[in-house]
Enzyme design. Structure first.
Site, PDB file in Angstrom:
ATOM      1  N   ASP A 310      -5.642 -36.839  25.325  1.00 18.18           N
ATOM      2  CA  ASP A 310      -5.063 -35.511  25.354  1.00 18.18           C
ATOM      3  C   ASP A 310      -6.010 -34.647  26.180  1.00 18.18           C
ATOM      4  O   ASP A 310      -7.185 -35.001  26.345  1.00 18.18           O
ATOM      5  CB  ASP A 310      -4.937 -34.984  23.922  1.00 18.18           C
ATOM      6  CG  ASP A 310      -4.502 -33.527  23.883  1.00 18.18           C
ATOM      7  OD1 ASP A 310      -3.494 -33.200  24.526  1.00 18.18           O
ATOM      8  OD2 ASP A 310      -5.191 -32.731  23.226  1.00 18.18           O
ATOM      9  N   ASP A 502      -6.925 -34.365  19.402  1.00 21.05           N
ATOM     10  CA  ASP A 502      -7.604 -33.535  18.405  1.00 21.05           C
ATOM     11  C   ASP A 502      -6.676 -32.676  17.555  1.00 21.05           C
ATOM     12  O   ASP A 502      -7.093 -32.174  16.512  1.00 21.05           O
ATOM     13  CB  ASP A 502      -8.626 -32.621  19.079  1.00 21.05           C
ATOM     14  CG  ASP A 502      -7.973 -31.436  19.766  1.00 21.05           C
ATOM     15  OD1 ASP A 502      -6.921 -31.633  20.404  1.00 21.05           O
ATOM     16  OD2 ASP A 502      -8.505 -30.312  19.658  1.00 21.05           O
ATOM     17  N   ASP A 506      -1.002 -34.233  18.047  1.00 22.51           N
ATOM     18  CA  ASP A 506      -1.416 -35.565  18.483  1.00 22.51           C
ATOM     19  C   ASP A 506      -1.244 -36.608  17.383  1.00 22.51           C
ATOM     20  O   ASP A 506      -1.409 -37.803  17.635  1.00 22.51           O
ATOM     21  CB  ASP A 506      -2.887 -35.553  18.925  1.00 22.51           C
ATOM     22  CG  ASP A 506      -3.107 -34.732  20.182  1.00 22.51           C
ATOM     23  OD1 ASP A 506      -2.242 -34.802  21.067  1.00 22.51           O
ATOM     24  OD2 ASP A 506      -4.124 -34.033  20.269  1.00 22.51           O
TER      25      ASP A 506
END
Length: 632
Positions: A310, A502, A506
């Site tokens: 990410d 994080d 996600d």
């Protein structure tokens, strides 16, 4: 003395075997040698029968174990009259559990240390004094006293002027951190030499350290799939041992040779070495600020081929700050910023606070909206003074302002587009700095065999590609919804796949990846629960360190297995020629087991960590110089 008695009760098969051996010695001294033979033989056969029943049950479950070697060795030694060797094999078999427990205790030191340090009491401020209460009863807003060298019981805000905190249990860094009044403090860290007061901002269950403890407890209870690792060698090792013993018997014509070979083929290296290595690897990971939830995760990490990141909060710091306005005529920069800040009062986006603060710093007015609504993951629409104001992603704004056009941005920047009254009004820029060690982390992952990298993000395409190009990531998918990320990861062919993220958004893709790693330092609980490993510090380089630990652990487990097998095979071949008596062979096999377990304990990795830390520091310095040079 009490501890010895407790161990004797816990490992009663070992205690009973030793008792039988001592009884035999006393009987032999008393001249009752025949009784010793019958005692040792009967006891050994009883243990063989007990093991045989368990072996048959396992076979009925279609689980092939290595017990057949131990059972065959016991029976064969009794049949040929080597009753002392039979008892030694029984001692080795029953002592395997005790030996494994000892080795596991050594390997789990860091995991156990984290669990044992969990604070139990807090000192609540009441009526000019303090009252002790269980940590579980602390409520948000309570004022607590933390005495010198005590562990902070919950997350909170420091009320005292200043203190020094030892955060090594959370971050792995030994240097104390200075905190001042108003700073956030985490549970689990150790207070310095001065008593301080904190105000609780979380309950114990929701605090950082309790979440870590929960993860560690899960990891400590998990069983690594190292049975598979050992079973790869179990069948061929068993067949080889039986054939070698049979050939030695056939060539020599002496059935004792069969027993002499089999006592050296006992399977402790396969049964114990691999589990000990994996538990040691999990403990080493914990010491490095990474909680690995099972040994199977280490196995997957060791073989990983692709890493997916990410962007926001993972490759970048995740705290973008307002940096400027690019207004389009007839709108002015102050007008655009004032209206955007007014609209962002109704947004939960991470940039909203910085835009509002920027408007206030310039002394610009903030207006109340007549109506406002947030379009999830896209932006905000509000009506201010009769005009529709749209703030958000380019595609979202372009739907309301056909004349919208993309603005150029630099690496690390992102653009938030604005339409006012159906007309494109410009863009606001914000910068989210790329982590200084992100590039070196990707380079280290490549050297570790993770050669494919990808970035998935919900941010705009320009921002995503700028960050990717700076870090050397070639595969990018921008403007993703959580479901899109799951689809992308599922479609990757170079597996196993590591996904690093994080945030709450996600969580689905972390669960879908072969190994999901959550950057849990900022309390991303949902992501942490979905992940297979959690990084406890805000340091992306721990991803590469986790892969290194996985590779080291599997390597050491395999080395330990092969060490045990190799020594056993050499000794079996020698025994096949009649050069190692059965009793001596049983004693030698105990030494083989010890050597194998000591080899497996290397996975705990103190020396490995010291060498790796030095290598990391050198590579980080080189990477920093390269990045600095590219920006000058």
């Amino acid at each position: 003395m009490l501890r010895v008695a407790g161990l004797a009760r816990r490992f009663w098969p070992v205690t009973l075997t030793i008792a039988v051996g001592i009884s035999g010695i006393l009987l032999a001294v008393a001249g009752a040698g025949d009784v010793v033979k019958w005692l040792f033989s009967a006891y050994s056969l009883a243990v063989a029968a007990w093991q045989g029943i368990g072996m048959v049950r396992a076979l009925l479950r279609r689980e092939f174990g290595l017990d057949i070697l131990a059972v065959t060795a016991i029976v064969s030694t009794v049949v040929v009259g080597e009753y002392i060797a039979a008892l030694l094999v029984v001692l080795m078999l029953t002592g395997g559990e005790a030996l494994e427990a000892y080795a596991n205790q050594r390997a789990k030191r860091e995991l156990d240390a984290l669990l044992s340090r969990a604070p139990q009491l807090a000192h609540l401020a009441v009526d000019g004094g303090y009252r002790d209460l269980p940590v579980s009863e602390v409520r948000v807003g309570d004022v607590l006293l933390v005495r010198p060298s005590e562990i902070l019981p919950v997350d909170g805000i420091l009320l005292s002027a200043e203190t020094s905190l030892d955060e090594s249990s959370i971050t792995g860094e030994s240097i104390p951190v200075e905190k001042r009044a108003g700073d956030a403090v985490l549970s689990g860290v150790v207070n310095g030499q001065a008593a301080v007061e904190i105000r609780a901002t979380e309950t114990a269950a929701a605090s950082q350290y309790q979440q870590i403890v929960a993860l560690v407890a899960h990891a400590a209870e998990s069983k690594a799939p190292v049975v598979r690792l050992a079973d790869r060698y179990a069948v061929p090792f068993t067949i080889f041992s039986l054939i070698l013993g049979a050939v030695a018997w056939w060539v020599s014509g002496d059935p004792v040779r069969f027993a002499e070979v089999l006592v050296l083929a006992t399977p402790c290296p396969l049964l114990i070495a691999a589990p000990v290595a994996f538990i040691g690897g999990m403990s080493r990971a914990a010491r490095n600020g990474v909680i690995v939830k099972s040994g199977g995760v280490l196995e997957q990490l060791s073989a990983a081929k692709t890493v997916v990141f990410d962007k926001t909060g993972t490759l970048t710091h995740g705290t973008p700050a307002f940096s400027g306005v690019r207004a389009e005529a007839p709108f002015t920069a102050d007008e655009v910023l004032s209206l955007v800040a007014s609209v962002e009062q109704y947004s939960s986006h991470v940039l909203a606070a910085s835009m509002i603060a920027a408007a206030r710093d310039r002394g610009l007015p903030l207006y109340e909206a007549e109506d406002a609504r947030e379009a999830a993951t896209n932006g905000v629409i509000a009506r201010v003074h009769g005009r529709e104001v749209v703030v958000g992603k380019f595609a979202f704004v372009a739907e309301h302002a056909p004349d919208a056009r993309r603005t150029e941005i630099d690496a690390g920047e992102l653009a938030v587009y604005v339409a006012i009254g159906g007309q494109y009004a410009g863009a606001l820029l914000a910068s989210d700095r790329v982590r200084a060690n992100a590039k070196s982390t990707l380079q280290r992952l490549e050297t570790l065999g993770v050669r494919n990298s990808m970035m998935l993000t919900g941010d705009a395409s320009e921002t995503a590609h700028h960050v990717a190009s700076e870090l050397g990531i070639t595969r990018v998918r921008a403007e993703c919804l959580p479901a899109d990320k799951v689809t992308e990861v599922a479609g990757i062919t170079e597996r196993p796949v590591i996904m690093v993220g994080d945030g709450v958004n996600d969580a689905p893709v972390l669960a879908a990846a072969d190994v999901g790693i959550a950057m849990g330092a900022k309390g991303a609980t949902a992501a942490s629960e979905s992940a297979d490993a959690v990084i406890l510090v805000d340091d992306i380089s721990r991803v590469a360190r986790a892969v290194r630990i996985g590779r080291d652990t599997v390597r050491i487990a395999l080395q330990s297995i092969w060490l045990g097998i190799a020594i056993s095979v050499v000794l079996m071949v020698i025994a096949a020629f009649g050069m190692i008596p059965a009793t001596a062979g049983a004693l030698l096999q105990e030494l083989v087991d010890l050597a194998t377990i000591l080899a497996a304990l290397r996975a705990v990795g103190g020396r490995l960590d010291r060498r790796q830390s030095a290598a990391d520091a050198e590579q980080f310095d080189d990477s920093t110089r390269v990045i600095a040079g590219s920006r000058t």
